[in-house]
Design a protein around this motif. Structure first.
Motif, PDB file in Angstrom:
ATOM      1  N   GLY A   1       2.590 -12.685   2.520  1.00 18.76           N
ATOM      2  CA  GLY A   1       1.837 -12.270   1.266  1.00 18.76           C
ATOM      3  C   GLY A   1       0.612 -11.512   2.120  1.00 18.76           C
ATOM      4  O   GLY A   1       0.619 -10.448   0.730  1.00 18.76           O
ATOM      5  N   VAL A   2      -0.162 -11.899   2.470  1.00 18.79           N
ATOM      6  CA  VAL A   2      -1.525 -11.459   2.858  1.00 18.79           C
ATOM      7  C   VAL A   2      -1.162 -10.110   3.444  1.00 18.79           C
ATOM      8  O   VAL A   2      -1.757  -8.567   3.174  1.00 18.79           O
ATOM      9  N   GLU A   3       0.254 -10.313   4.746  1.00 13.30           N
ATOM     10  CA  GLU A   3       0.545  -9.183   5.739  1.00 13.30           C
ATOM     11  C   GLU A   3       1.276  -7.812   4.686  1.00 13.30           C
ATOM     12  O   GLU A   3       0.655  -6.825   4.782  1.00 13.30           O
ATOM     13  N   THR A   4       1.770  -8.409   3.847  1.00  9.85           N
ATOM     14  CA  THR A   4       2.773  -7.044   2.942  1.00  9.85           C
ATOM     15  C   THR A   4       1.477  -6.850   1.954  1.00  9.85           C
ATOM     16  O   THR A   4       1.434  -5.613   1.401  1.00  9.85           O
ATOM     17  N   LEU A   5       0.505  -7.793   1.285  1.00  7.96           N
ATOM     18  CA  LEU A   5      -0.585  -6.716   0.622  1.00  7.96           C
ATOM     19  C   LEU A   5      -1.445  -5.934   1.372  1.00  7.96           C
ATOM     20  O   LEU A   5      -1.535  -4.562   1.278  1.00  7.96           O
ATOM     21  N   MET A   6      -1.615  -6.002   2.776  1.00 10.21           N
ATOM     22  CA  MET A   6      -2.313  -5.126   3.636  1.00 10.21           C
ATOM     23  C   MET A   6      -1.816  -3.663   3.863  1.00 10.21           C
ATOM     24  O   MET A   6      -2.116  -2.870   3.935  1.00 10.21           O
ATOM     25  N   LEU A   7      -0.400  -3.778   3.809  1.00  9.80           N
ATOM     26  CA  LEU A   7       0.462  -3.201   4.041  1.00  9.80           C
ATOM     27  C   LEU A   7       0.293  -1.909   2.884  1.00  9.80           C
ATOM     28  O   LEU A   7       0.204  -1.014   2.966  1.00  9.80           O
ATOM     29  N   PHE A   8       0.624  -2.802   1.918  1.00  9.56           N
ATOM     30  CA  PHE A   8       0.616  -2.252   0.527  1.00  9.56           C
ATOM     31  C   PHE A   8      -0.885  -1.027   0.048  1.00  9.56           C
ATOM     32  O   PHE A   8      -0.751   0.411   0.100  1.00  9.56           O
ATOM     33  N   VAL A   9      -1.723  -1.479   0.475  1.00 11.71           N
ATOM     34  CA  VAL A   9      -3.589  -0.918   0.429  1.00 11.71           C
ATOM     35  C   VAL A   9      -3.397  -0.091   1.384  1.00 11.71           C
ATOM     36  O   VAL A   9      -3.563   1.229   1.060  1.00 11.71           O
ATOM     37  N   PHE A  10      -2.693  -0.009   3.014  1.00 15.82           N
ATOM     38  CA  PHE A  10      -3.790   0.629   3.318  1.00 15.82           C
ATOM     39  C   PHE A  10      -2.968   2.041   3.299  1.00 15.82           C
ATOM     40  O   PHE A  10      -3.211   2.564   4.327  1.00 15.82           O
ATOM     41  N   VAL A  11      -1.437   1.488   3.765  1.00 17.14           N
ATOM     42  CA  VAL A  11      -0.571   2.398   3.850  1.00 17.14           C
ATOM     43  C   VAL A  11      -0.238   3.275   2.226  1.00 17.14           C
ATOM     44  O   VAL A  11      -0.217   4.470   2.221  1.00 17.14           O
ATOM     45  N   THR A  12       0.175   2.731   1.298  1.00 16.30           N
ATOM     46  CA  THR A  12       0.809   2.688  -0.138  1.00 16.30           C
ATOM     47  C   THR A  12      -0.853   4.146  -0.399  1.00 16.30           C
ATOM     48  O   THR A  12      -0.732   4.754  -1.143  1.00 16.30           O
ATOM     49  N   LEU A  13      -1.641   2.984  -0.465  1.00 12.29           N
ATOM     50  CA  LEU A  13      -2.844   3.845  -1.246  1.00 12.29           C
ATOM     51  C   LEU A  13      -3.902   4.391  -0.229  1.00 12.29           C
ATOM     52  O   LEU A  13      -4.462   5.413  -1.086  1.00 12.29           O
ATOM     53  N   LEU A  14      -4.278   4.124   1.139  1.00 11.71           N
ATOM     54  CA  LEU A  14      -5.505   4.630   1.488  1.00 11.71           C
ATOM     55  C   LEU A  14      -3.929   6.098   2.592  1.00 11.71           C
ATOM     56  O   LEU A  14      -4.993   6.858   3.463  1.00 11.71           O
ATOM     57  N   GLY A  15      -3.030   6.296   2.758  1.00 11.09           N
ATOM     58  CA  GLY A  15      -2.286   6.466   3.950  1.00 11.09           C
ATOM     59  C   GLY A  15      -2.576   6.372   5.736  1.00 11.09           C
ATOM     60  O   GLY A  15      -2.540   7.430   6.140  1.00 11.09           O
ATOM     61  N   PHE A  16      -2.608   5.285   5.697  1.00 10.20           N
ATOM     62  CA  PHE A  16      -2.092   4.517   7.048  1.00 10.20           C
ATOM     63  C   PHE A  16      -0.976   4.985   7.993  1.00 10.20           C
ATOM     64  O   PHE A  16      -0.237   4.804   6.544  1.00 10.20           O
ATOM     65  N   ASP A  17      -1.322   4.501   8.901  1.00  8.98           N
ATOM     66  CA  ASP A  17       0.753   4.835   9.214  1.00  8.98           C
ATOM     67  C   ASP A  17       1.119   3.342   8.866  1.00  8.98           C
ATOM     68  O   ASP A  17      -0.347   1.843   9.738  1.00  8.98           O
ATOM     69  N   ASP A  18       2.082   3.302   8.850  1.00 12.20           N
ATOM     70  CA  ASP A  18       2.838   1.561   8.782  1.00 12.20           C
ATOM     71  C   ASP A  18       2.526   0.605  10.263  1.00 12.20           C
ATOM     72  O   ASP A  18       2.593  -0.294  10.016  1.00 12.20           O
ATOM     73  N   GLY A  19       2.760   1.520  10.576  1.00 15.03           N
ATOM     74  CA  GLY A  19       3.209   0.325  12.502  1.00 15.03           C
ATOM     75  C   GLY A  19       1.659  -0.126  13.042  1.00 15.03           C
ATOM     76  O   GLY A  19       1.398  -1.137  13.763  1.00 15.03           O
ATOM     77  N   VAL A  20       0.556   0.990  12.947  1.00 14.31           N
ATOM     78  CA  VAL A  20      -0.493   0.460  13.000  1.00 14.31           C
ATOM     79  C   VAL A  20      -1.185  -0.749  11.951  1.00 14.31           C
ATOM     80  O   VAL A  20      -1.643  -1.649  12.749  1.00 14.31           O
ATOM     81  N   ILE A  21      -1.139  -0.224  10.607  1.00 11.34           N
ATOM     82  CA  ILE A  21      -1.489  -1.251   9.579  1.00 11.34           C
ATOM     83  C   ILE A  21      -0.412  -3.092   9.789  1.00 11.34           C
ATOM     84  O   ILE A  21      -1.070  -3.867  10.117  1.00 11.34           O
ATOM     85  N   LYS A  22       0.346  -2.622  10.823  1.00 12.01           N
ATOM     86  CA  LYS A  22       1.970  -3.894  10.517  1.00 12.01           C
ATOM     87  C   LYS A  22       0.970  -4.657  11.756  1.00 12.01           C
ATOM     88  O   LYS A  22       1.464  -6.231  11.440  1.00 12.01           O
ATOM     89  N   ILE A  23       0.431  -3.791  13.124  1.00 15.51           N
ATOM     90  CA  ILE A  23       0.189  -4.927  14.101  1.00 15.51           C
ATOM     91  C   ILE A  23      -0.963  -5.329  14.187  1.00 15.51           C
ATOM     92  O   ILE A  23      -0.939  -6.639  14.047  1.00 15.51           O
ATOM     93  N   ILE A  24      -2.098  -4.497  12.995  1.00 13.56           N
ATOM     94  CA  ILE A  24      -3.402  -5.091  12.798  1.00 13.56           C
ATOM     95  C   ILE A  24      -3.683  -6.499  11.761  1.00 13.56           C
ATOM     96  O   ILE A  24      -3.904  -7.225  11.897  1.00 13.56           O
TER      97      ILE A  24
END
Length: 147
Positions: free
Chosen positions: A97-120
């Motif tokens: 859930g934390v990982e999915t929330l991070m993906l949502f916030v950083f990819v959907t809301l802030l526009g970061f690359d999903d691959g980079v955020i997935k690894i972080i």
């Protein structure tokens, strides 16, 4: 043994368990990444749905490897297995859930690359999962399979 003593024991050289956790952790991460990137890049599945699919596949893999090879818990007693599986999946739901929330916030809301955020996000997930598995799920007496 207290939590402080267990942490001290790990820091003093319980190297086999940590080595195994790292090896199977890398393999679990590969299972997760292959499932995730295969789903998003090749099958064109939405990244949130792909993350849930990858999470499920890798959690099943992680449970088996953590139980038998990392924490060397050979018990197959049904009551214990049910409790372990429930606790393992519950902990992984939290970290997933934390990982999915991070993906949502950083990819959907802030526009970061999903691959980079997935690894972080994976770094945080690995640390959390080890602590929970070590001290709360596979912390009982080790039993061997009879036969």
């Amino acid at each position: 043994m207290s939590l402080k003593e267990k942490v001290g024991d790990i820091l003093k050289g319980n190297n086999k368990e940590i080595f195994n956790y790292l090896v199977f952790g890398v393999l679990t991460t590969l299972v997760n990444y292959v499932s995730y990137f295969g789903s998003t890049r090749w099958l064109k599945i939405n990244y949130i749905v792909a993350n849930i699919i990858a999470w499920f596949i890798s959690v099943v893999f992680a449970y088996v490897t953590n139980k038998f090879w990392v924490f060397e818990d050979k018990s197959l007693e049904i009551k214990k297995l049910i409790k372990e599986v429930f606790m393992f999946f519950a902990a992984r739901v939290m970290s997933g859930g934390v990982e999915t929330l991070m993906l949502f916030v950083f990819v959907t809301l802030l526009g970061f690359d999903d691959g980079v955020i997935k690894i972080i996000a994976s770094v945080f997930v690995v640390i959390f999962n080890y602590v929970v598995s070590k001290f709360f799920i596979f912390n009982g007496e080790k039993e061997s399979v009879e036969g």
